[in-house]
Design an enzyme around this catalytic site. Structure first.
Site, short mmCIF file in Angstrom:
data_model
loop_
_atom_site.label_atom_id
_atom_site.label_comp_id
_atom_site.label_asym_id
_atom_site.label_seq_id
_atom_site.Cartn_x
_atom_site.Cartn_y
_atom_site.Cartn_z
N HIS A 141 -87.21 38.53 -80.60
CA HIS A 141 -86.71 39.92 -79.10
C HIS A 141 -87.57 41.00 -80.23
O HIS A 141 -88.27 41.15 -81.59
CB HIS A 141 -85.65 39.39 -78.95
CG HIS A 141 -84.60 40.22 -80.56
ND1 HIS A 141 -84.62 41.71 -80.74
CD2 HIS A 141 -84.55 39.18 -81.11
CE1 HIS A 141 -83.19 41.62 -81.15
NE2 HIS A 141 -83.47 39.99 -82.25
N ALA A 142 -87.54 42.66 -79.51
CA ALA A 142 -88.39 43.40 -79.94
C ALA A 142 -87.97 43.89 -81.49
O ALA A 142 -88.59 44.49 -81.95
CB ALA A 142 -88.05 44.30 -79.04
#
Length: 89
Positions: free
Chosen positions: A15-16
């Site tokens: 994820h980010a």
């Protein structure tokens, strides 16, 4: 060129936040680093590229490093994966 197969270990996948950690860890290296998963290959120094892999937990990822400091770059990537991106206990 070095190549290694790793599995995304952390619960939230790439994820980010995990992707940002990966890109920051690779920034000092001059070599090229690519990640391949799900039939796609991307520049591991690109946040958008890595995010496009949509690699969730358990996804096998092939890491390739090529250049003068390829061994050190590979070590940095492997370390992040082994530490579960410092997210999960």
């Amino acid at each position: 060129m070095l190549e290694r197969e790793l599995t995304v270990p952390n619960r939230l996948g790439l994820h980010a936040r995990a992707t940002a950690k990966l890109v920051q860890a690779l920034a000092p290296f001059r070599c090229t680093v690519t990640l391949a998963a799900k039939g796609r290959e991307v520049n591991a120094k690109s946040i958008m590229g890595v995010m496009l892999l949509a690699a969730g937990q358990g996804t096998p990822v092939t890491v390739r490093t090529d250049g003068d400091d390829e061994a050190a770059a590979m070590e940095a990537v492997v370390s992040l994966f082994e530490r579960r991106f410092d997210e999960d206990a």
